[in-house]
Design an enzyme around this catalytic site. Structure first.
Site, mmCIF file in Angstrom:
data_model
loop_
_atom_site.group_PDB
_atom_site.id
_atom_site.type_symbol
_atom_site.label_atom_id
_atom_site.label_comp_id
_atom_site.label_asym_id
_atom_site.label_seq_id
_atom_site.Cartn_x
_atom_site.Cartn_y
_atom_site.Cartn_z
ATOM 1 N N HIS A 38 0.833 -1.215 0.000
ATOM 2 C CA HIS A 38 0.000 0.000 0.000
ATOM 3 C C HIS A 38 0.864 1.260 0.000
ATOM 4 O O HIS A 38 0.417 2.307 0.476
ATOM 5 C CB HIS A 38 -0.958 0.038 1.202
ATOM 6 C CG HIS A 38 -1.664 -1.258 1.449
ATOM 7 N ND1 HIS A 38 -2.907 -1.548 0.930
ATOM 8 C CD2 HIS A 38 -1.278 -2.373 2.125
ATOM 9 C CE1 HIS A 38 -3.268 -2.772 1.301
ATOM 10 N NE2 HIS A 38 -2.289 -3.304 2.021
ATOM 11 N N SER A 78 14.536 21.960 -16.056
ATOM 12 C CA SER A 78 13.342 22.759 -16.315
ATOM 13 C C SER A 78 13.785 24.076 -16.927
ATOM 14 O O SER A 78 14.836 24.614 -16.580
ATOM 15 C CB SER A 78 12.608 23.005 -15.007
ATOM 16 O OG SER A 78 11.774 24.136 -15.117
ATOM 17 N N LYS A 84 15.626 22.083 -10.915
ATOM 18 C CA LYS A 84 14.990 20.827 -11.300
ATOM 19 C C LYS A 84 15.911 19.871 -12.041
ATOM 20 O O LYS A 84 16.710 20.265 -12.866
ATOM 21 C CB LYS A 84 13.771 21.096 -12.192
ATOM 22 C CG LYS A 84 12.582 21.696 -11.480
ATOM 23 C CD LYS A 84 12.028 20.814 -10.370
ATOM 24 C CE LYS A 84 11.226 19.653 -10.937
ATOM 25 N NZ LYS A 84 9.963 20.094 -11.531
ATOM 26 N N GLU A 106 9.685 8.629 -16.842
ATOM 27 C CA GLU A 106 8.350 9.227 -17.025
ATOM 28 C C GLU A 106 7.821 8.954 -18.429
ATOM 29 O O GLU A 106 6.657 8.606 -18.622
ATOM 30 C CB GLU A 106 8.411 10.744 -16.814
ATOM 31 C CG GLU A 106 8.530 11.158 -15.367
ATOM 32 C CD GLU A 106 8.656 12.669 -15.260
ATOM 33 O OE1 GLU A 106 7.645 13.315 -14.962
ATOM 34 O OE2 GLU A 106 9.757 13.203 -15.491
#
Ligand code: ARG
Length: 477
Positions: free
Chosen positions: A171, A292, A298, A305
């Site tokens: 979980h 970024s 970043k 992804e």
């Protein structure tokens, strides 16, 4: 209507009707010619188309339909065309619809009337089914190599992290400590099943439809076993109607590809979590990341992804093929031309994703201390304390209750179970003894205790890695 009264939109008759002009009284509408063409995408298997034609001509010669001189002309012509294509000197014509007619037309242009004999005893229906199978067979072999490289990369990283302890999750809540090596071996198992699936799929890819002709077979005394041998097929298809219309093999491949992508997507999701500032379990080297344009701090895990995102395309490719087939009566229908793009897209996507993973996995850098710290939080050894009590004769359900109370104290005091004093622990059960710290509550004790095949102990993980190498050898023998 005669060919001289073609509507203004149509291409000239000699452009379209070369292959079937006899029956037609006007040329194909220019838009229809383009709309129905597949050469834009099926040219990618020109090599397999040529190999299939060479084998077919060789077989026709063996059975006396072509002369040896004709065969030699055909083979030479086709080989030259292959070189033209590879040198970028081949003019692909949309009015010639597909890869098959482009190559055949060029062959006739080069070698004359003999070129027109190549199509004896076959149809584009069995030709295209043969070409895709040859093409997919080659692609499967390449994908298997990528899978093997990734699997070896995982074993290498696992071997370095047999003793690295991290929290295992259920979980997404801290559950029990596991070794990082063990976690990587879980990924490895997923990919082993992928290999088995692809190898199994390859068996059904590797059957030859050629000889089925349009749908019913052919009147020529063909020797299908011989053609199959020349092309490296394991067997010939048993039924001509089925063979020209069957695309199960492509669906099976896309299903196997969808599972690979689903696995890579799950791994990606974990990498994305692990590289976040909240987890910091793992570092992905800069070369696999981007920044970024606005936030200077970043470093984004773009590769995982993107792979997580690309899994959706491949699932779509699978559904496209299933839907393509579901309403088709026997035998070949033009619908089948739509099999290619979803198949190619799945192939390209799975190849790219596996390549990225195979490069990235060995380069991952685990933050061993941070993983360890995380495992110390979240009461990951609570089950071990319960097991400690069970060994002293307490029933498991009662032990569960006792430890639950100890955890509640830990929560209140903001301390892990291993940070509570013996006296504190003993208020819940006087059966808890001082050795509990060494034998149950430490992370090492917890992982070491799971000492059986499939368990997370370093000893078992080491043995599992050794077995995995042997399994890979057998799998790719
Ligand atoms: N380009 C076609 C395909 O991809 C080849 C077979 C065409 N056969 C036919 N009878 N129109 O399926």
């Amino acid at each position: 209507m005669t060919t001289s009264s073609n509507p203004p939109n149509s291409v000239t008759p000699d452009q379209t009707s070369g292959m079937w002009g006899g029956r037609f009284s006007e040329a194909t509408d220019a838009f229809v010619a383009e709309f129905t063409a597949s050469v834009q995408f099926d040219q990618r298997f020109y090599k397999q188309d040529i190999a299939g034609s060479i084998a077919h001509a060789t077989m026709l010669t063996k059975v006396g339909v072509l002369t040896e001189a004709e065969r030699d002309d055909i083979i030479e012509g086709l080989s030259t065309i292959r070189s033209e294509i590879e040198a970028g000197n081949f003019e692909w014509r949309i009015d010639l619809e597909d890869v098959h007619m482009n190559i055949e037309s060029r062959l006739t242009q080069r070698i004359g009337i003999t070129g027109k004999k190549l199509h004896t005893g076959r149809s584009r229906n069995d030709q295209v089914a043969t070409d895709i199978r040859l093409y997919l067979r080659d692609e499967i072999d390449d994908i298997l190599k990528l899978l093997e490289r990734l699997q070896k990369g995982l074993l290498g990283l696992a071997a370095k992290n047999v003793n690295t302890i991290m929290p295992g999750f259920t979980h997404l809540q801290t559950a029990q400590p596991v070794t990082f090596g063990h976690h990587l071996l879980a990924w490895f198992e997923m990919l082993v099943r992928d290999t088995e699936r692809l190898q199994d799929c390859r068996k059904r890819v590797n059957r030859m439809p050629l000889g089925s002709a349009a749908l019913a077979g052919t009147t020529y005394p063909i020797d299908r076993a011989y053609t199959a041998e020349l092309l490296g097929f394991e067997a010939v298809s048993e039924n001509s109607l089925d063979a020209v219309s069957d695309r199960d093999f492509a669906i099976e491949f896309n299903a196997a590809a969808a599972l690979i992508m689903m696995h890579l997507s799950r791994m990606s999701e974990e990498l994305i979590l692990w590289t976040s500032a909240q987890f910091k379990f793992v570092n992905i080297p800069d070369r696999f990341c981007t920044g970024s344009s606005i936030m200077p701090q970043k470093k984004n895990p773009d590769v995982p992804e993107l792979i997580r995102g690309k899994s959706g395309r491949v699932f779509g490719d699978l559904i496209s093929l299933l839907t393509l087939m579901k309403g088709q009566p026997l035998a070949y229908n033009k619908d089948n031309q739509e099999d290619k793009e979803p198949l190619f897209d799945a192939i390209d996507t799975v190849r790219g994703s596996l390549m990225a993973f195979a490069d990235m996995i060995p380069a991952l850098v685990p933050n061993i201390e941070i993983m360890r710290e995380a495992a110390l939080r979240g009461f990951s050894t609570a089950t071990d304390l319960a097991d400690h009590l069970v060994k002293k004769g307490v029933a498991f359900r009662d032990a569960h209750e006792i430890v639950g109370k100890a955890v509640a104290l830990g929560v209140a005091e903001e301390k892990d179970l291993s940070e509570l004093t013996l006296e504190q622990l003993q208020q819940f059960s006087d059966l808890i003894t001082a050795d509990v710290f060494d034998k149950a509550l430490t992370l090492e004790a917890s992982v070491n205790a799971r000492d059986h095949i499939g368990g997370t102990s370093p000893k078992q993980v080491e043995a599992a890695i050794a077995r995995a190498h042997t399994r890979l050898e057998q799998l790719y023998a």
